[in-house]
Scaffold this active site. Structure first.
Site, PDB file in Angstrom:
ATOM      1  N   SER A  88      -7.634  91.565  44.398  1.00 19.90           N
ATOM      2  CA  SER A  88      -6.450  91.042  45.104  1.00 19.90           C
ATOM      3  C   SER A  88      -6.631  89.598  45.565  1.00 19.90           C
ATOM      4  O   SER A  88      -5.893  89.128  46.425  1.00 19.90           O
ATOM      5  CB  SER A  88      -6.144  91.932  46.318  1.00 19.90           C
ATOM      6  N   PHE A 129     -17.428  76.308  32.927  1.00 23.24           N
ATOM      7  CA  PHE A 129     -16.548  76.057  31.792  1.00 23.24           C
ATOM      8  C   PHE A 129     -15.868  74.715  31.956  1.00 23.24           C
ATOM      9  O   PHE A 129     -15.763  73.930  31.005  1.00 23.24           O
ATOM     10  CB  PHE A 129     -15.500  77.175  31.698  1.00 23.24           C
ATOM     11  N   ALA A 163      -7.153  84.766  41.806  1.00 20.06           N
ATOM     12  CA  ALA A 163      -6.838  84.980  40.386  1.00 20.06           C
ATOM     13  C   ALA A 163      -5.833  86.115  40.233  1.00 20.06           C
ATOM     14  O   ALA A 163      -4.898  86.039  39.424  1.00 20.06           O
ATOM     15  CB  ALA A 163      -8.115  85.290  39.612  1.00 20.06           C
ATOM     16  N   ASP A 191      -3.437  78.676  36.632  1.00 15.89           N
ATOM     17  CA  ASP A 191      -3.855  80.003  36.181  1.00 15.89           C
ATOM     18  C   ASP A 191      -2.664  80.763  35.615  1.00 15.89           C
ATOM     19  O   ASP A 191      -2.811  81.585  34.703  1.00 15.89           O
ATOM     20  CB  ASP A 191      -4.450  80.806  37.345  1.00 15.89           C
ATOM     21  N   ASN A 196      -5.407  76.285  42.157  1.00 11.76           N
ATOM     22  CA  ASN A 196      -6.630  76.047  41.375  1.00 11.76           C
ATOM     23  C   ASN A 196      -6.732  74.620  40.844  1.00 11.76           C
ATOM     24  O   ASN A 196      -7.714  74.267  40.203  1.00 11.76           O
ATOM     25  CB  ASN A 196      -6.741  77.049  40.217  1.00 11.76           C
ATOM     26  N   LYS A 254      -9.628  79.374  46.247  1.00 12.14           N
ATOM     27  CA  LYS A 254      -8.260  79.153  45.772  1.00 12.14           C
ATOM     28  C   LYS A 254      -7.214  79.357  46.870  1.00 12.14           C
ATOM     29  O   LYS A 254      -6.157  78.719  46.845  1.00 12.14           O
ATOM     30  CB  LYS A 254      -7.955  80.072  44.584  1.00 12.14           C
TER      31      LYS A 254
END
Length: 250
Positions: free
Chosen positions: A127, A14, A130, A102, A83, A62
């Site tokens: 967990s 994306f 994200a 995020d 991120n 991350k």
């Protein structure tokens, strides 16, 4: 200027499509590349060799990227996941600062969810990085939540096993979020194992995945009467915020 995405198993991106289109639309002579890496140890070499000015970071790095950073934004530090990394090049030295956009993206999704249900309780599946951003937003919104995980659940009251959920059901939750990669293209048949038939009617289900547009998780939730949202709006929100960080306006 040069930017990029760091992650693993990046069969689609994306971020690359978003930023490439954005740069063309705005007439900016910038580039955006994807770096699919097997481990985070190569991150500094990649930044130097490609003279990157900023990177987006996705699964599974991350959390793993944090020790390589010189500084972490207050919110990202509290979340424990990054991120977005802004990069400064000073002679032979590079300086890296981590952020978490995020949070901004999920705040948008949560605002949409609240249009369809009064949300007081939530279940987060997963967990990882994200999930940590989602937890941060829910805490700030005074929404009680449990985290579904395959890990040993004795350590903290916030964790609940998928096995226990099969027994107690999902009727206590106004909002259920999939923050795992299960169901992401190309593995579209995978899904977290939940008793979807026990979902509260008029609850909301959010999948942070955007490809496919409707995951198996969302299909199951929709059949149980839930309002559903995928992760595209979150991705767009976090990308817009990332660019503001890169250009120094956020």
């Amino acid at each position: 200027m040069r930017f990029g995405l760091i992650g693993h198993h990046l069969s689609h991106s994306f971020s690359k499509a978003y930023f490439t289109d954005f740069f063309e639309r705005e007439g900016l002579n910038h580039s955006y590349d994807v770096f699919d890496i097997d481990n985070i140890e190569s991150i500094i070499d990649i930044i130097r060799e490609n003279h990157l000015d900023g990177i987006n970071v996705t699964s599974p790095y991350k959390e793993q990227i944090i020790p390589f950073l010189d500084e972490v934004d207050i919110a990202a530090g509290k979340i424990g996941a990054v991120n977005v990394v802004k990069i400064w090049h000073e002679a032979e030295k590079i300086i890296l600062k981590g952020f978490n956009t995020d949070v901004i993206g999920f705040e948008r999704l949560l605002a949409e969810a609240k249009k369809h249900a009064e949300i007081k309780t939530a279940l987060i599946c997963g967990s990882g990085g994200a999930s940590k951003a989602v937890q941060y937003v829910l805490k700030n919104s005074d929404i009680q939540f449990d985290i579904a995980t395959r890990r040993n659940t004795d350590a903290t009251k916030d964790f609940i096993s998928y096995e226990k959920l099969q027994v107690v059901g999902l009727s206590r939750y106004d909002l259920i979020i999939n923050a795992t990669p299960l169901g992401m293209y190309p593995d579209t048949e995978s899904c977290v194992v939940l008793p979807f038939e026990t979902m509260k009617r008029k609850s909301v289900a959010i999948d942070l995945i955007y490809n496919p547009e409707k995951t198996k998780f969302l299909m199951c939730a929709e059949r149980s009467g839930a309002h559903i949202r995928n992760g595209r709006q979150m991705l767009t929100g976090q990308a817009e915020a990332a660019w503001k960080i890169f250009e120094g306006t956020l």
